[in-house]
Design a protein around this motif. Structure first.
Motif, mmCIF file in Angstrom:
data_model
loop_
_atom_site.group_PDB
_atom_site.id
_atom_site.type_symbol
_atom_site.label_atom_id
_atom_site.label_comp_id
_atom_site.label_asym_id
_atom_site.label_seq_id
_atom_site.Cartn_x
_atom_site.Cartn_y
_atom_site.Cartn_z
ATOM 1 N N VAL A 190 -15.305 -7.232 -0.384
ATOM 2 C CA VAL A 190 -14.988 -6.157 -0.874
ATOM 3 C C VAL A 190 -13.950 -5.602 0.209
ATOM 4 N N GLU A 191 -12.678 -5.307 0.783
ATOM 5 C CA GLU A 191 -13.023 -4.076 1.439
ATOM 6 C C GLU A 191 -10.913 -3.137 1.114
ATOM 7 N N ALA A 192 -10.823 -2.100 2.197
ATOM 8 C CA ALA A 192 -10.623 -1.328 0.768
ATOM 9 C C ALA A 192 -8.965 -1.517 0.747
ATOM 10 N N SER A 193 -8.009 -1.569 0.220
ATOM 11 C CA SER A 193 -6.301 -1.798 0.506
ATOM 12 C C SER A 193 -6.015 -0.152 0.283
ATOM 13 N N THR A 194 -4.702 0.402 1.346
ATOM 14 C CA THR A 194 -4.536 1.611 0.673
ATOM 15 C C THR A 194 -3.273 1.667 -0.369
ATOM 16 N N ALA A 195 -3.275 2.864 -1.247
ATOM 17 C CA ALA A 195 -2.499 2.495 -2.557
ATOM 18 C C ALA A 195 -1.400 3.095 -2.248
ATOM 19 N N PRO A 196 -0.172 3.509 -3.158
ATOM 20 C CA PRO A 196 1.142 4.146 -2.426
ATOM 21 C C PRO A 196 0.829 4.969 -2.123
ATOM 22 N N ASP A 197 -0.259 6.125 -3.640
ATOM 23 C CA ASP A 197 -0.951 7.324 -3.087
ATOM 24 C C ASP A 197 -1.469 7.894 -1.845
ATOM 25 N N GLY A 198 -2.232 6.462 -0.834
ATOM 26 C CA GLY A 198 -2.956 7.037 0.416
ATOM 27 C C GLY A 198 -4.480 6.303 -0.014
ATOM 28 N N SER A 199 -4.796 6.280 -1.400
ATOM 29 C CA SER A 199 -6.279 6.556 -1.583
ATOM 30 C C SER A 199 -6.342 5.031 -1.032
ATOM 31 N N GLU A 200 -7.453 5.279 -1.423
ATOM 32 C CA GLU A 200 -8.639 3.642 -0.617
ATOM 33 C C GLU A 200 -8.827 2.688 -1.959
ATOM 34 N N VAL A 201 -7.846 1.803 -2.476
ATOM 35 C CA VAL A 201 -8.953 0.896 -2.980
ATOM 36 C C VAL A 201 -8.924 -0.501 -3.731
ATOM 37 N N ALA A 202 -9.527 -1.225 -4.496
ATOM 38 C CA ALA A 202 -10.070 -2.541 -4.332
ATOM 39 C C ALA A 202 -8.896 -3.343 -4.262
ATOM 40 N N PHE A 203 -8.319 -3.374 -4.828
ATOM 41 C CA PHE A 203 -6.634 -4.203 -5.271
ATOM 42 C C PHE A 203 -5.381 -3.404 -5.165
#
Lengths: 533, 246
Positions: B157-170
């Protein structure tokens, strides 16, 4: 005799129930504006919002809720996000029957016309808009909303059904033709100021030419659909309007199935046959093909502008598929360039009625808050949307935004701002179709005619006059257009003659009442006779 | 002695039954009159009328008498989009159900499918095993398995970028604009290449185990997945199960 008495007693008990059921289910009471907003009472309202699968838009909605709740601490707004008008419509219909509609909902007037078939479901807004305390520019508002005269009259007028406003405009857009100008010029053409249908068909046919290996000269690829239309219902509606032909009357009379429509479908058939034309439903999003250099004319909403162009901020195709080209933004093709006509579309918000008038007033305040400059300017900047108030359009902030076109960041994406300007320059050339109970189905039917014709040509079916006659019948039947009475949504429908079963039931009730009367009369006469004797 | 004989007999029956089943699954599909083989279906031009016999593997959605179904025979898969289907018939379409489908071959954003179709239920049942296509990711032959029930093993599982710029799993929706109940998008990698996978909320809604499993993923988790090899502007697997890699 006991048996007769028992039947009469039963009839007495049952009649009120029967009469009540004949009257139909009771709707909500008509909304009456309360004297004031009760700030001591906590109120929870629900807002169903539509976004274009766009995180900036959802963030703006959420911030609007947060800012509104800060102004009105006793009102809590629960937001539910949708990405599809159709889903909102279906969910509202379902929730009308269970009395669980949202309080405020993003919608289209066509959909409101259906909601209005229920009793007092949607709140008429004219009284609220004009209220000196809570209406436009009202003395009791805790926010700087627009005055009545600051609403763009045309956009507000689009929310009236039968002369009554049942919604507020939230954002407005139209359709644009996004053109790969680089490719067009490579084919030896010059881009006119206003596209005509003849020009678009001619250039598209040219761009559809390919060699014996299936490679298109226009792009050197094996995939090319020169002209793709996203919304074929809009395509048919606008072509009919441009030709001065009928679509429907304000009363709901359907004029779609005409010789002019057949002429339009013949053009669609001809250019589908050359490989020049396709639709979103048949092939995919116009922007995907445009950005990959596989489409010359892509017609989509101005609210889809961030998906168009070589450097589109949003895309579904991988970066390696993008090609470099100059993307021009023009009005949709016209039959008469001197008298352009294009559709006005975009989200509106309606307020649903509730038993608690205080809850409705809170809902109205939130709906009106969406018209403040903070929300209008921020949301309009997410796509090629236009604010619906002059207050926002004339603000310095908005003027600065328009002037920023061509900047580096996503907000100043040039194609998006050009699309916005297209509508700002053409508000007077926009139109909407009449709204009535069934107008949403008619819109679907208009698009289906084009989709079916294009599919049939691709499937090598014979498309001729007989085909069109059969198509008209099929589509008319599929969308049950022949079952709509054509009554205005705000009016009352003529329900026709009473069904035989109902007539029989009413007849029986009348007979029972007559029997009861006769029985009582006979009893009195008998008593009188006995008294005399 | 009697006990031993009884056990032997029971074992014989079990093994024979298993062998029969295996034979059934291994047997090639014999197509009815006027029905295409999968190879003929693949060779058929777009927009031509096709008739196939296939087996329901999963149902994605039903709305206004139209069903969208993942189906597969022993040679390949068929995605059936908005097929005419009553609500009562939709209930009969359980995994393995054999159906004869007539419609038009079409392509939408790279997804080859059968549209404007009608169907009839036939005798027969087949549930396709998941084909391991992990090694085919990024290759030109992956598309040969389009719409099949497949498995991916040992992906990270690689990071995705959330709308707030944080790195998340999905993410909820492709850009994080959704909420619970929306499609889930997540990145997974293998051999240095990253791919975007989806839990399609019509196929697996927020009440399903796979939806919960993806919401619990952490960046760096190594997982095995099953799902259907859907296509949208490139491979876009619709994942139906997720588990820690074995």
């Amino acid at each position: 005799m006991k048996r007769v008495r028992a039947l009469l007693l039963l009839a007495l008990l049952v009649c009120p129930l029967l009469l009540a059921s004949c009257h139909g289910s009771r709707g909500l009471p008509e909304f009456a504006l309360p004297a004031e907003l009760d700030a001591s009472k906590t109120c929870e309202i629900t807002f169903w919002a539509k976004n274009d699968t766009n995180k900036t838009q959802t963030a703006i909605y959420s911030k609007a809720v947060e800012d509104f709740e800060a102004l009105y601490p006793n009102i809590r707004v629960n937001i539910r996000f949708y990405t599809d008008y159709g889903r909102i419509y279906n969910d509202v219909i379902t929730n009308i029957s269970t009395g669980t509609t949202p309080n405020v909902c993003v919608t289209y007037p066509d959909h409101i016309a259906t909601y209005l078939t229920g009793q007092n479901i949607v709140v008429p807004l004219d009284g609220l808009m004009a209220d000196p305390r809570y209406g436009f520019g009202g003395s009791e508002l805790k926010f700087d909303g627009p005055e009545a005269e600051e609403m763009i009259p045309q956009f507000l007028g689009e929310c009236a059904i039968g002369g009554i406003h049942y919604a507020l405009p939230f954002m407005r857009s139209t359709e644009a033709c996004y053109v790969n100008k680089t490719m067009l010029e490579s084919l030896g053409y010059e881009l006119p100021e206003v596209l005509t249908w003849d020009f678009v068909w001619e250039v598209s046919d040219k761009a559809a030419e390919k060699d014996e290996n299936g490679v298109y000269a226009a792009n050197g690829q094996k995939t090319m659909i020169p002209f793709i239309y996203k919304s074929t219902d809009n395509m048919m509606i606008q072509m009919l309007k441009q030709k001065g032909a009928g679509y429907s009357t304000p009363e709901g009379e359907i004029l779609l199935f005409s010789d002019t429509t057949k002429d339009i479908l013949r053009d669609v058939a001809e250019h589908t046959g050359t490989g020049a034309f396709s639709t979103f439903k048949i092939s995919s999003y116009p922007g995907n093909f445009l950005n990959a250099g596989q489409c010359l004319f892509a017609v989509d909403s101005t609210a889809g502008a961030t998906w168009m162009g070589s450097h589109a901020p949003h895309s579904d195709i991988s970066p390696d598929k993008f090609v470099e080209f100059e993307c021009a933004v023009l009005p949709i093709p016209q039959f008469d360039p001197s008298d352009p006509k294009m559709i006005s579309q975009g989200p509106s918000v309606c307020v649903f009625n509730k038993r608690d008038p205080g809850e409705v007033l809170a809902s109205w305040l939130f709906a009106q808050y969406l018209l403040t400059n903070e929300v209008q300017i921020a949301y309009a900047g997410t796509e090629g949307y236009v604010p619906v108030t002059e207050k926002a359009q004339k603000s310095d902030e908005y003027r600065r935004y328009l002037a920023s076109a061509g900047g580096e960041d996503e907000e100043s994406y040039e194609v998006k701002i050009r699309a916005t300007e297209l509508l700002l320059d053409n508000v007077g050339n926009t139109f909407v179709t009449p709204v009535f109970n069934g107008s949403a189905s008619l819109r679907d039917a208009a698009g289906q005619l084009i989709e079916n014709t294009a599919k049939s040509v691709r499937r090598k079916e014979t498309v001729d006059d007989a085909y069109f006659e059969a198509l008209f019948d099929d589509v008319n039947s599929l969308y049950r257009l022949d079952q709509h009475t054509g009554a205005s949504a705000a009016g009352r429908e003529d329900l026709g003659p009473l069904p035989a079963a109902s007539a029989a039931l009413l007849g029986t009730i009348a007979a029972v009442w007559i029997g009861m009367g006769a029985y009582l009369l006979a009893g009195r006469i008998r008593k009188k006779k006995e008294g005399k004797s | 002695m009697k006990k031993i004989v009884a056990i032997m007999l029971a074992l014989t029956f079990v093994l024979a039954f298993a062998a029969c089943n295996k034979n059934e699954a291994d047997k090639p599909d014999v197509k009815g009159e006027g029905v295409m083989t999968h190879a003929e279906y693949i060779a058929a031009p777009l927009d031509s009328q096709v008739t196939v016999e296939t087996y329901v593997q999963a149902k994605q959605s039903w709305w206004e008498d139209k069903a969208t179904v993942y189906s597969q025979d022993k040679d390949g898969a068929y995605f059936l989009y908005n097929m005419a289907c009553s609500e009562a018939d939709y209930a009969k379409l359980t995994p393995g159900t054999k159906i004869k489908v007539t419609g038009y071959k079409s392509e939408w954003s790279g997804e080859v499918e059968i549209i404007d179709a009608t169907f009839e239920i036939e005798e027969g049942n087949y549930v396709a095993p998941a084909t391991d296509v992990t090694a085919l990711l990024g290759s030109e032959t992956l598309i040969d398995h389009q719409n099949e029930f497949v498995t991916f093993k040992g992906m990270t599982v690689e990071a995705s970028t959330a709308p707030d710029g944080s790195e998340v799993a999905f993410l909820y929706n492709w850009d994080g604009s959704g909420e619970d109940g929306s499609d889930l998008y997540f990145n997974v990698s293998k051999d240095g290449k990253t791919y975007n996978f989806t839990v399609e909320s019509y196929l697996c809604d927020s009440s399903t185990a796979v939806y919960a499993a993806v919401k619990n993923l952490k960046v760096g988790d190594v997982i095995d997945m099953e799902g259907f090899l859907y296509w949208y502007e490139g491979v876009n697997p619709h994942i139906t199960s997720v588990a820690a890699a074995k």
